[in-house]
Design an enzyme around this catalytic site. Structure first.
Site, PDB file in Angstrom:
ATOM      1  N   HIS A 291      -7.498  -0.703  -0.217  1.00 51.17           N
ATOM      2  CA  HIS A 291      -6.065  -0.471   0.017  1.00 51.17           C
ATOM      3  C   HIS A 291      -5.385  -1.717   0.597  1.00 51.17           C
ATOM      4  O   HIS A 291      -4.370  -2.181   0.071  1.00 51.17           O
ATOM      5  CB  HIS A 291      -5.903   0.726   0.964  1.00 51.17           C
ATOM      6  N   GLU A 292      -5.948  -2.250   1.671  1.00 50.76           N
ATOM      7  CA  GLU A 292      -5.311  -3.406   2.321  1.00 50.76           C
ATOM      8  C   GLU A 292      -5.364  -4.637   1.422  1.00 50.76           C
ATOM      9  O   GLU A 292      -4.399  -5.392   1.350  1.00 50.76           O
ATOM     10  CB  GLU A 292      -5.946  -3.697   3.688  1.00 50.76           C
TER      11      GLU A 292
ATOM     12  N   HIS B 121      -2.640  -4.501  -1.141  1.00 55.41           N
ATOM     13  CA  HIS B 121      -1.325  -4.980  -0.689  1.00 55.41           C
ATOM     14  C   HIS B 121      -1.184  -6.489  -0.906  1.00 55.41           C
ATOM     15  O   HIS B 121      -0.102  -6.976  -1.212  1.00 55.41           O
ATOM     16  CB  HIS B 121      -1.131  -4.672   0.799  1.00 55.41           C
TER      17      HIS B 121
ATOM     18  N   HIS C  43       2.898   1.261  -1.802  1.00 54.81           N
ATOM     19  CA  HIS C  43       2.229   2.559  -1.758  1.00 54.81           C
ATOM     20  C   HIS C  43       2.499   3.336  -3.035  1.00 54.81           C
ATOM     21  O   HIS C  43       3.580   3.269  -3.600  1.00 54.81           O
ATOM     22  CB  HIS C  43       2.656   3.325  -0.513  1.00 54.81           C
ATOM     23  N   CYS C  44       1.483   4.065  -3.469  1.00 51.91           N
ATOM     24  CA  CYS C  44       1.530   4.760  -4.754  1.00 51.91           C
ATOM     25  C   CYS C  44       1.711   6.260  -4.535  1.00 51.91           C
ATOM     26  O   CYS C  44       1.070   6.839  -3.664  1.00 51.91           O
ATOM     27  CB  CYS C  44       0.223   4.486  -5.497  1.00 51.91           C
TER      28      CYS C  44
ATOM     29  N   CYS D 201      -4.875   7.959  -5.875  1.00 54.20           N
ATOM     30  CA  CYS D 201      -4.948   6.494  -5.986  1.00 54.20           C
ATOM     31  C   CYS D 201      -5.231   5.889  -4.612  1.00 54.20           C
ATOM     32  O   CYS D 201      -4.713   6.345  -3.600  1.00 54.20           O
ATOM     33  CB  CYS D 201      -3.632   5.953  -6.535  1.00 54.20           C
TER      34      CYS D 201
ATOM     35  N   CYS E 206      -5.192   3.690  -9.454  1.00 54.62           N
ATOM     36  CA  CYS E 206      -4.775   4.462 -10.628  1.00 54.62           C
ATOM     37  C   CYS E 206      -4.473   3.435 -11.734  1.00 54.62           C
ATOM     38  O   CYS E 206      -4.423   2.228 -11.456  1.00 54.62           O
ATOM     39  CB  CYS E 206      -3.540   5.311 -10.307  1.00 54.62           C
TER      40      CYS E 206
ATOM     41  N   CYS F 114      -1.527   1.018 -10.924  1.00 50.36           N
ATOM     42  CA  CYS F 114      -1.820   0.001  -9.900  1.00 50.36           C
ATOM     43  C   CYS F 114      -2.852  -1.012 -10.410  1.00 50.36           C
ATOM     44  O   CYS F 114      -2.747  -2.204 -10.137  1.00 50.36           O
ATOM     45  CB  CYS F 114      -2.304   0.659  -8.610  1.00 50.36           C
TER      46      CYS F 114
HETATM   47 ZN   LIG Z   1      -0.684   0.547   2.899  1.00 52.56          ZN
HETATM   48 ZN   LIG Z   2      -1.630   3.892  -7.827  1.00 57.27          ZN
END
Ligand SMILES: [Zn+2]
Ligand SMILES: [Zn+2]
Length: 179
Positions: free
Chosen positions: A133-134, A137, A143-144, A149, A168, A171
């Site tokens: 996640h990080e 970015h 954010h999705c 995701c 996903c 992304c």
């Molecule tokens: Zn975040």
């Molecule tokens: Zn996504």
């Protein structure tokens, strides 16, 4: 630079279990299609510690990751201390959206933090999701809305546990453009 030569550097800041970092490597390499190298440990800086809160300020830990380790295209700092950002009680991680540095904290990912039974698999899964996640970015992803995701925003661990550790298709497409 071809993606074959790109490297994601994992940088332990302070005491972080080495075996844990080794386990994080293969799935991260799979998601980003890049090599992941574990860098030498960096000491926790003194100035990030907030004695009143008993936490470290995430932005100052992120600043410790500059300059980037040799050859690293992206760098992920890993700490095992509690971290915060102004206006928030705590954060699981932080990223330099316009840069190449990201940070995760392991502290609140363990069941033991909440007085629950130890669950190493769950801990590893959570850490992987936070890491992807990080780092996501740093590839310009926001954010999705898709709750499965990895870029879905986790307000709490139940949110984290619900989502997967992959992007996903939407992304993934965006990340691929930057790899
Ligand atoms: Zn975040
Ligand atoms: Zn996504």
């Amino acid at each position: 630079m071809s993606r074959l030569f790109k490297v994601i550097g994992l940088v332990p800041i302070g005491n972080v279990d080495k075996d844990f970092l080794e386990d994080l490597r293969p799935p991260l390499e799979k998601v980003f299609g890049q090599r992941v190298r574990i860098a030498g440990r960096t000491a926790l800086p003194r100035d990030s510690w907030n004695r009143d809160r008993g936490q470290h300020l995430a932005s100052l830990l992120l600043a410790e990751l500059s300059p980037l380790p040799h050859l690293a295209d992206r760098v992920l700092g890993v700490v095992d201390v509690d971290i915060f950002a102004p206006g928030l009680n705590f954060v699981f991680g932080q990223a330099d959206i316009t840069g190449r540095r990201a940070l995760i904290s392991l502290k609140r990912l363990r069941q033991g933090f909440y007085g629950l039974h130890r669950d190493e698999d769950l801990f590893q899964q959570r850490a992987l999701k936070e890491a992807v996640h990080e780092l996501g970015h740093t590839y310009g992803l926001g954010h999705c809305p898709d709750p499965s995701c990895v870029m879905h925003f986790s307000n709490s661990l139940p949110d984290t546990d619900l989502k997967g550790w992959n992007f996903c298709s939407f992304c993934q497409e965006k990340v691929n453009q930057k790899l």
